[in-house]
Design an enzyme around this catalytic site. Structure first.
Site, PDB file in Angstrom:
ATOM      1  CE  LYS A  29      -0.718   0.110   5.036  1.00 43.62           C
ATOM      2  NZ  LYS A  29      -0.045   1.388   5.340  1.00 43.62           N
ATOM      3  CD  GLU A 216      -1.832   1.527   8.784  1.00 45.59           C
ATOM      4  OE1 GLU A 216      -2.871   0.853   8.880  1.00 45.59           O
ATOM      5  OE2 GLU A 216      -0.704   1.029   8.617  1.00 45.59           O
TER       6      GLU A 216
END
Length: 669
Positions: A29, A216
């Site tokens: 990511k 996140e």
């Protein structure tokens, strides 16, 4: 772009409107986020100052900035890649005057907060023996994270703690404001308050940040969620990246519903799943998928790898914690010898920090180097906090917590009774404490010798503040100040151990070194920026600090600390009911959803091999207690496990069968 797989490329190319990237563990990511930023800069011709990327740790933000700079060069100058709290401070430094603060406000650490809270408790006649100050701070922190200010909190019923919070919270905030200070939780709460109540300020920041990315996202709390929502509302170009299966911080306010509800909050948003894993073997991923799919509320996804199945997961069933540690360390020695590995390739992960004791003892016995994550941080050491307090007072004389810390360091003969009287006089007359020091001659009930010492300290600090040139070389000025204070002499005098004194002196030297380095790297920033950087350092010790310092050592750490890291070989220990899942969590949530996510995080830290261990008995308060296998162990298919139960008499698959039998009986009952 050529190095990205098709879903990753889709995520990079989708730049307009809302985008949810569901990024499984080890799915690359960070590469996607950084490539997407560079795509905006180079291909979409977006100005760097119009891009905002937010993450949770300074380390992650630093790595992201470095990657973007390496790819985009000078084109990236002006982009903001920061933590939530750094973003909040950026907003407050510009606009906090609207809330009645000065821009040079201090950010109080937990120990500074405790001092302010105790003063508020004294003024409200609440004794620490009756109500734990740490509990009150925790409750106030939770309220701030939910954007509940002192006027908005109403206690329910006659609960003693609730009533204490209602009494102390308003005064605590008044004291902070009087010191021109805020605490860590205020950063987001006050930023949101500014944006909600000052349309011009909101418009400025919305126009500044036209493209927003949040990493996140599953870890955001209510206040962080609202901050991002406000900033993104005008242009709607919001990209959030996260994995609901790795949401493990509910205990500190994170709300997994923020990511689960994103499609509802932003109708028509694009959803892209990153499921190809570049970290772990097929066996490890199959085990992780098998565990996490038992959570009833989650986004459907399954990690896979093109790297092959790899070896089975080893299972150790030990008689007790000492045998567990012995067999884990024995396995480490074998792996290290066979694979010619570094000790830093190996890690032991546990649910509770107390579990480290047996492993530490065994590693010492075998003379294997190790590092325990969770020790005291550099900037939390007493002598370092004392040195930093001088700098805080120079920058902000209204910072009374720092002023009280340095007034008798080095010792000047100013006792607790004198400090108490100074505080009382300051409060009675609504005079800043620093001014009260200069007027000590007017204060009764203080001895002449103490008055003389206080006046001398005030004169000295007044001269230091007036003579401190914030444009000159800060490191040299601070070094001169510390030499003038004769801090070294004080430490040698108060500590009987010369070696310990030398260590503390070296720590103070590191403060000067750190300031000089910061000044060298940030020539346009001054003392206030250095102090701000310290305040915003990650509260938890950096998880791979041992690696960053070049240590070749086995890592011992909690599962919560392990998130975001990876190791070649992982030992996931204590796979037992009441440990993983933890007893307290079972009581709070019988489904154990967050504990299952924690187990999933632990499994997916392993790259090449994973060993799971559990004990048949453990000692608790000196007594031997029988242990049951974790329900999560029963969720791992038996064909993935290589049983190394040794002398326990269990055969391959018995541990899983035992867990399955136990939960079948429990459900039947």
């Amino acid at each position: 772009m050529k190095r990205l797989n098709p879903p990753q490329q889709q995520a990079v190319n989708h730049t307009e409107g809302a985008l949810l990237i569901l990024a499984g563990a080890g799915s690359g990511k960070t590469q996607v986020i950084t490539t997407r930023i560079v795509h905006l800069l180079r291909d979409k011709r977006v100005q760097a100052e119009n891009i905002l990327a937010v993450t949770f740790t300074n380390k992650a933000a630093r790595e992201m900035r470095e990657r973007v700079s390496a790819m985009a060069g000078r084109t990236a100058e002006g982009i903001v890649i920061s933590t939530f709290h750094s973003l909040g401070v950026r907003i407050l430094r510009r606009d906090i005057r609207a809330l009645g603060f000065k821009p040079n406000f201090s950010i109080y650490s937990s120990s500074d907060q405790a001092g302010v809270l105790r003063q508020a408790m004294r003024e409200r006649d609440i004794a620490p023996k009756q109500t734990d100050p740490d509990l009150l701070l925790w409750r106030i922190s939770a309220l701030k994270n939910r954007l509940i200010g002192p006027q908005g909190f109403k206690p329910e019923g006659s609960d003693r703690v609730e009533l204490a919070v209602a009494a102390v919270y308003p005064r605590y905030q008044e004291l902070l404001k009087g010191f021109n200070a805020i605490d860590f939780d205020d950063i987001i709460m006050l930023s949101v308050g500014l944006l909600q109540t000052r349309p011009a300020i909101l418009e400025h920041w919305q126009e500044r940040f036209r493209y927003i990315m949040v990493d996140e996202y599953q870890d955001t709390n209510a206040s962080q969620y609202l901050l991002i929502s406000l900033l993104a509302k005008r242009h709607g170009n919001l990209c959030v990246v996260g994995d609901d299966d790795q949401s493990i911080y509910g205990w500190r306010g994170a709300e997994v519903q923020n990511i689960l509800n994103f499609e509802h909050d932003y109708p028509g948003c694009r959803v892209i799943k990153l499921e190809q894993n570049y970290r772990s073997t097929g066996s490890i991923l199959e085990a992780a998928n098998s565990v996490i799919r038992n959570n009833p509320v989650r986004t459907a996804k399954a990690l896979w790898t093109a790297a092959g199945q790899g070896r089975e997961i080893d299972l150790i069933v030990a008689a007790n914690e000492e045998e567990e540690a012995a067999r884990v360390v024995e396995g480490m020695m074998l792996e290290q010898f066979k694979g010619k590995l570094s000790w830093s390739d190996l890690a032991v992960l546990y649910r509770s920090n107390a579990q480290s004791r047996a492993f530490e003892e065994r590693l010492r016995l075998e003379r294997i180097p190790y590092v325990v994550i969770g020790g005291q941080q550099f900037y939390e050491r007493k002598e370092v906090k004392d040195a930093i307090a001088y700098l805080r007072v120079i920058d902000n004389p209204a910072d009374e917590a720092s002023l009280l810390r340095i007034i008798n360091f080095p010792r000047r003969g100013i006792g607790d009774n004198t400090l108490l009287r100074l505080n009382q006089w300051s409060l009675e007359r609504d005079v800043p404490l620093f001014e009260a020091l200069g007027r000590v001659a007017e204060i009764a009930d203080i001895s002449e010798s103490s008055k003389k010492a206080v006046a001398a300290f005030h004169a000295m600090m007044t001269g230091v503040i007036a003579g401190f040139d914030k444009r000159a070389r800060l490191g040299e000025q601070v070094n001169t100040l510390f030499n003038r204070l004769r801090i070294e002499d004080e430490l040698y005098r108060t500590l009987n151990d010369a070696a310990q004194a030398r260590k503390r002196i070296e720590n103070i030297e590191q403060v000067v070194n750190s300031l000089a380095l910061f000044e060298e790297q940030n020539p346009r920033h001054g003392l206030a920026a250095f102090l701000e950087r310290i305040s915003l350092l990650d509260e938890d010790k950096p998880a791979d600090e041992g690696k960053e310092q070049g240590q070749n050592a086995v890592t011992l750490m909690s599962l919560h600390s392990s998130k975001g890291l990876e190791f070649s070989h992982v030992w996931l220990v204590g796979m037992e009911e009441d440990l993983l899942p933890h007893k307290r969590s079972i009581e709070e949530d019988p489904s154990c959803a967050e504990e299952r996510r924690l187990c999933y995080v632990g499994i997916t830290r392993a790259r090449r091999s994973l060993t799971i261990s559990r004990c048949l008995t453990r000692r608790k308060y000196g007594s031997v207690e029988e242990r049951r296998p974790s329900r999560f162990l029963a969720e791992i298919p038996a064909h993935l496990l290589n049983d190394n139960s040794g002398g326990t008499g269990e055969k391959k698959g018995d541990a899983v069968d035992m867990a399955e039998d136990f939960f079948a009986r429990m459900l039947g009952e």
